[in-house]
Design a protein around this motif. Structure first.
Motif, PDB file in Angstrom:
ATOM      1  N   GLY A  64     -11.858  -8.343  26.023  1.00 35.64           N
ATOM      2  CA  GLY A  64     -12.556  -9.350  25.226  1.00 35.64           C
ATOM      3  C   GLY A  64     -11.943  -9.439  23.844  1.00 35.64           C
ATOM      4  O   GLY A  64     -11.860 -10.504  23.247  1.00 35.64           O
ATOM      5  N   HIS A  65     -11.500  -8.294  23.321  1.00 39.87           N
ATOM      6  CA  HIS A  65     -10.812  -8.303  22.024  1.00 39.87           C
ATOM      7  C   HIS A  65      -9.460  -8.994  22.168  1.00 39.87           C
ATOM      8  O   HIS A  65      -8.858  -8.993  23.247  1.00 39.87           O
ATOM      9  CB  HIS A  65     -10.599  -6.866  21.536  1.00 39.87           C
ATOM     10  CG  HIS A  65     -11.852  -6.228  21.001  1.00 39.87           C
ATOM     11  ND1 HIS A  65     -12.436  -6.609  19.813  1.00 39.87           N
ATOM     12  CD2 HIS A  65     -12.629  -5.225  21.493  1.00 39.87           C
ATOM     13  CE1 HIS A  65     -13.516  -5.875  19.596  1.00 39.87           C
ATOM     14  NE2 HIS A  65     -13.656  -5.032  20.599  1.00 39.87           N
ATOM     15  N   ARG A  92     -17.707  -5.693  18.440  1.00 39.99           N
ATOM     16  CA  ARG A  92     -18.492  -6.032  19.626  1.00 39.99           C
ATOM     17  C   ARG A  92     -19.374  -4.864  20.040  1.00 39.99           C
ATOM     18  O   ARG A  92     -19.002  -3.704  19.862  1.00 39.99           O
ATOM     19  CB  ARG A  92     -17.572  -6.386  20.807  1.00 39.99           C
ATOM     20  CG  ARG A  92     -16.863  -7.721  20.648  1.00 39.99           C
ATOM     21  CD  ARG A  92     -15.823  -7.942  21.735  1.00 39.99           C
ATOM     22  NE  ARG A  92     -15.113  -9.195  21.536  1.00 39.99           N
ATOM     23  CZ  ARG A  92     -15.214 -10.248  22.332  1.00 39.99           C
ATOM     24  NH1 ARG A  92     -15.994 -10.216  23.393  1.00 39.99           N
ATOM     25  NH2 ARG A  92     -14.527 -11.347  22.086  1.00 39.99           N
ATOM     26  N   TRP A  94     -20.906  -3.357  23.479  1.00 41.38           N
ATOM     27  CA  TRP A  94     -20.660  -3.442  24.923  1.00 41.38           C
ATOM     28  C   TRP A  94     -21.768  -2.753  25.693  1.00 41.38           C
ATOM     29  O   TRP A  94     -22.354  -1.768  25.237  1.00 41.38           O
ATOM     30  CB  TRP A  94     -19.336  -2.754  25.280  1.00 41.38           C
ATOM     31  CG  TRP A  94     -18.127  -3.338  24.634  1.00 41.38           C
ATOM     32  CD1 TRP A  94     -17.632  -3.023  23.401  1.00 41.38           C
ATOM     33  CD2 TRP A  94     -17.257  -4.343  25.165  1.00 41.38           C
ATOM     34  NE1 TRP A  94     -16.508  -3.768  23.140  1.00 41.38           N
ATOM     35  CE2 TRP A  94     -16.251  -4.574  24.207  1.00 41.38           C
ATOM     36  CE3 TRP A  94     -17.225  -5.054  26.374  1.00 41.38           C
ATOM     37  CZ2 TRP A  94     -15.225  -5.491  24.400  1.00 41.38           C
ATOM     38  CZ3 TRP A  94     -16.202  -5.964  26.564  1.00 41.38           C
ATOM     39  CH2 TRP A  94     -15.221  -6.181  25.597  1.00 41.38           C
ATOM     40  N   GLN A 100     -19.764  -5.551  30.025  1.00 40.43           N
ATOM     41  CA  GLN A 100     -19.779  -6.881  29.415  1.00 40.43           C
ATOM     42  C   GLN A 100     -20.102  -6.768  27.925  1.00 40.43           C
ATOM     43  O   GLN A 100     -20.750  -5.817  27.486  1.00 40.43           O
ATOM     44  CB  GLN A 100     -20.847  -7.768  30.084  1.00 40.43           C
ATOM     45  CG  GLN A 100     -20.627  -8.022  31.563  1.00 40.43           C
ATOM     46  CD  GLN A 100     -19.392  -8.844  31.839  1.00 40.43           C
ATOM     47  OE1 GLN A 100     -19.102  -9.785  31.117  1.00 40.43           O
ATOM     48  NE2 GLN A 100     -18.642  -8.481  32.874  1.00 40.43           N
ATOM     49  N   THR A 101     -19.673  -7.781  27.159  1.00 32.92           N
ATOM     50  CA  THR A 101     -20.031  -7.851  25.738  1.00 32.92           C
ATOM     51  C   THR A 101     -21.485  -8.281  25.611  1.00 32.92           C
ATOM     52  O   THR A 101     -21.890  -9.293  26.175  1.00 32.92           O
ATOM     53  CB  THR A 101     -19.136  -8.868  25.007  1.00 32.92           C
ATOM     54  OG1 THR A 101     -17.779  -8.479  25.165  1.00 32.92           O
ATOM     55  CG2 THR A 101     -19.475  -8.918  23.534  1.00 32.92           C
ATOM     56  N   CYS A 103     -23.116  -8.493  22.349  1.00 29.12           N
ATOM     57  CA  CYS A 103     -23.085  -9.426  21.222  1.00 29.12           C
ATOM     58  C   CYS A 103     -21.907  -9.100  20.309  1.00 29.12           C
ATOM     59  O   CYS A 103     -21.311  -8.028  20.408  1.00 29.12           O
ATOM     60  CB  CYS A 103     -24.396  -9.413  20.442  1.00 29.12           C
ATOM     61  SG  CYS A 103     -24.738  -7.845  19.667  1.00 29.12           S
ATOM     62  N   GLN A 104     -21.586 -10.048  19.438  1.00 34.07           N
ATOM     63  CA  GLN A 104     -20.475  -9.888  18.504  1.00 34.07           C
ATOM     64  C   GLN A 104     -20.991  -9.889  17.074  1.00 34.07           C
ATOM     65  O   GLN A 104     -22.052 -10.451  16.776  1.00 34.07           O
ATOM     66  CB  GLN A 104     -19.460 -11.024  18.686  1.00 34.07           C
ATOM     67  CG  GLN A 104     -18.693 -10.943  19.989  1.00 34.07           C
ATOM     68  CD  GLN A 104     -17.758 -12.126  20.153  1.00 34.07           C
ATOM     69  OE1 GLN A 104     -18.066 -13.065  20.867  1.00 34.07           O
ATOM     70  NE2 GLN A 104     -16.616 -12.080  19.476  1.00 34.07           N
ATOM     71  N   SER A 146     -28.241  -7.877  28.913  1.00 35.46           N
ATOM     72  CA  SER A 146     -26.889  -8.204  28.451  1.00 35.46           C
ATOM     73  C   SER A 146     -26.289  -9.355  29.251  1.00 35.46           C
ATOM     74  O   SER A 146     -25.131  -9.662  29.106  1.00 35.46           O
ATOM     75  CB  SER A 146     -25.991  -6.971  28.571  1.00 35.46           C
ATOM     76  OG  SER A 146     -25.953  -6.535  29.907  1.00 35.46           O
ATOM     77  N   SER A 150     -22.701 -13.278  25.924  1.00 39.19           N
ATOM     78  CA  SER A 150     -21.418 -13.027  25.276  1.00 39.19           C
ATOM     79  C   SER A 150     -21.213 -13.919  24.054  1.00 39.19           C
ATOM     80  O   SER A 150     -20.372 -13.652  23.220  1.00 39.19           O
ATOM     81  CB  SER A 150     -20.272 -13.227  26.269  1.00 39.19           C
ATOM     82  OG  SER A 150     -20.348 -14.515  26.831  1.00 39.19           O
TER      83      SER A 150
END
Length: 452
Positions: A64-65, A92, A94, A100-101, A103-104, A146, A150
């Motif tokens: 994701g990064h 992030r 995880w 999964q992500t 939140c950011q 989650s 994302s």
């Protein structure tokens, strides 16, 4: 006259259901079991081989990064959550279970160098090369679900702009204070916009800082002038300083023995110290072939994980000179940060190739729910392996690890150089006057001096 009668109750050998296993009666009298040791040895051998067959440590990658992972932090209040920060300023949260992500946390304009969570897991502290310290609210609602989240982006609670770039951060295990490392060590309070305390010893950059798990007022830091420094918040100045021959990249305290810490060094080794006696290392942990970048202890305190510039992750016993496990993949590049999960079952590594990777702490461990009979079988296999671990064949199988070719060659070269150095030292000693040359052990050799 003595009469022996065989008496058996039908309850003892009758199955309750047709699916049950037949009960077998065994006589464990050693006089009747002449081959017991031979049988156990074969079982130990088979158990060691089965461990190799079922060794599948890699679980999955979390992508994701879009830039290198520079730091990670655990959430002490939430088992499945882990924070990661990258060189482009992206942070992030995880979910390890779903990979999964959740939140950011956007906002940093430069590399994120320090991440740490508060004791209750509700506040995230981040700092980086953009000279800012940011406090974020960790969303409790988002933690629970989650799925399809994302695109969740959080806004910082507070932003503190400071005079210099930051290289690391750590929060007290019990308390409201956190420390940041940069041109100096600053101690911050959640409710203050300025540092409540500042420590400086010399003019070099402090690159990592770690609070003691047992004593909230004590913390250790490492600086770019190759020093390890112990601080006490109850004193106005640093307590002690240890100068080594090479730089220390990261420090981790043993959570079960809070007086001991291990330092990850540039010279490919890790050094375990007792904070009360810094003139020599308790143990030197060798095996890496390049600089050790990060280190983290397991919550059990019995082992720690290291990530290195040589693109491998290794797991060491807390008192073992060599690693018990090495993890590597073809795609994994230089490892900059590693963390044990809060239940000591998994290891998370963050590397230069923008991915976080999830590994099992025990490579051949069976995932999922185990039946009682399966659990007993695993325990029995461990017991027989432990009983016969000193025998050559079992020892060879248990110790063998496949290494990538560059690492195998580099390790071989390091052994050759070390051996040549040792022979040279022996010859120099043999051709000198008796007592004129003293051999210093490696535990003391890498230390230049200790300053009070």
């Amino acid at each position: 006259m003595k009469v022996k009668v065989i008496s058996r109750s039908t309850d003892e050998f009758t199955r309750e259901r047709s699916q049950d296993l037949q009960r077998v009666f065994r006589n464990f009298d050693p006089n009747l079991r002449k081959q017991e040791k031979a049988v156990e040895y074969v079982r130990a051998l088979n158990a060691a081989k089965l461990d190799k067959v079922f060794a599948r440590p890699f679980i999955g990658a979390m992508d994701g990064h879009i830039d290198s992972i520079s730091c990670m932090a655990k959430n002490p209040n939430y088992l499945k959550g882990i924070f990661s920060g990258s060189m482009d300023g992206d942070i992030r949260l995880w979910d390890i279970a779903s990979r999964q992500t959740v939140c950011q946390f956007p906002g940093h304009k430069g590399a994120v160098r320090g991440l740490t969570a508060s004791t209750d897991g509700r506040i995230l502290v981040s700092c980086g090369t953009d000279c800012t310290v940011r406090l974020w609210n960790v969303p409790v609602a988002t933690i629970g679900n989650s799925d399809d989240s994302s695109d969740n982006s959080m806004k910082p609670l507070v932003v503190h702009v400071w005079k210099h770039a930051f290289w690391g951060a750590d929060h007290q295990w019990d308390g409201n204070l956190f420390a940041t490392a940069g041109a100096q060590v600053d101690i911050w309070d959640h409710n203050r916009s300025q540092p409540v305390n500042t420590f400086q010893w010399g003019n070099d950059t402090v690159i990592s800082v770690r609070f003691n798990p047992g004593e909230p007022a004590v913390f250790a830091a490492s600086a770019s002038d190759r020093s390890l420094i112990l601080y006490d918040l109850r004193m106005s100045s640093p307590a002690r300083k240890l100068i080594m021959r090479t730089k220390t990249n990261s420090i981790s305290w043993n959570p079960m023995e809070p007086m001991n810490f291990t330092a990850a060094n540039e010279d490919c080794n890790c050094y375990s110290y007792d904070a009360r006696k810094l003139d020599e290392a308790k143990c030197v942990h060798k095996d890496h072939v390049s600089a050790v970048m990060d280190i983290d202890y397991s919550p059990t305190g019995r082992e720690f994980v290291t990530g290195s510039y040589d693109r491998t992750v290794r797991i060491f016993q807390y008192n073992g000179g060599h690693s018990r496990e090495i993890y590597h993949t073809k795609r994994m590049q230089r490892v900059f940060c590693v963390k044990f999960t809060c239940d000591a079952s998994y290891v998370v590594s963050g590397s230069d190739d923008t991915n976080l990777r999830l590994w099992k702490a025990k490579a051949s461990e069976q995932l999922g729910v185990l039946l009682p009979r399966e659990q007993k079988k695993h325990e029995y296999h461990e017991a027989v392996k432990n009983r016969y671990k000193h025998l050559p064949e079992v020892k060879r199988i248990v110790r063998h690890r496949h290494l990538p070719k560059p690492i195998y060659k580099a390790a071989s070269l390091r052994r050759t150089m070390t051996e040549a150095e040792r022979r040279k030292e022996e010859r120099r000693k043999a051709h000198s006057a008796p007592g004129s040359i003293s051999t210093e052990p490696l535990r003391k050799r890498r230390i230049i001096q200790e300053v009070e």
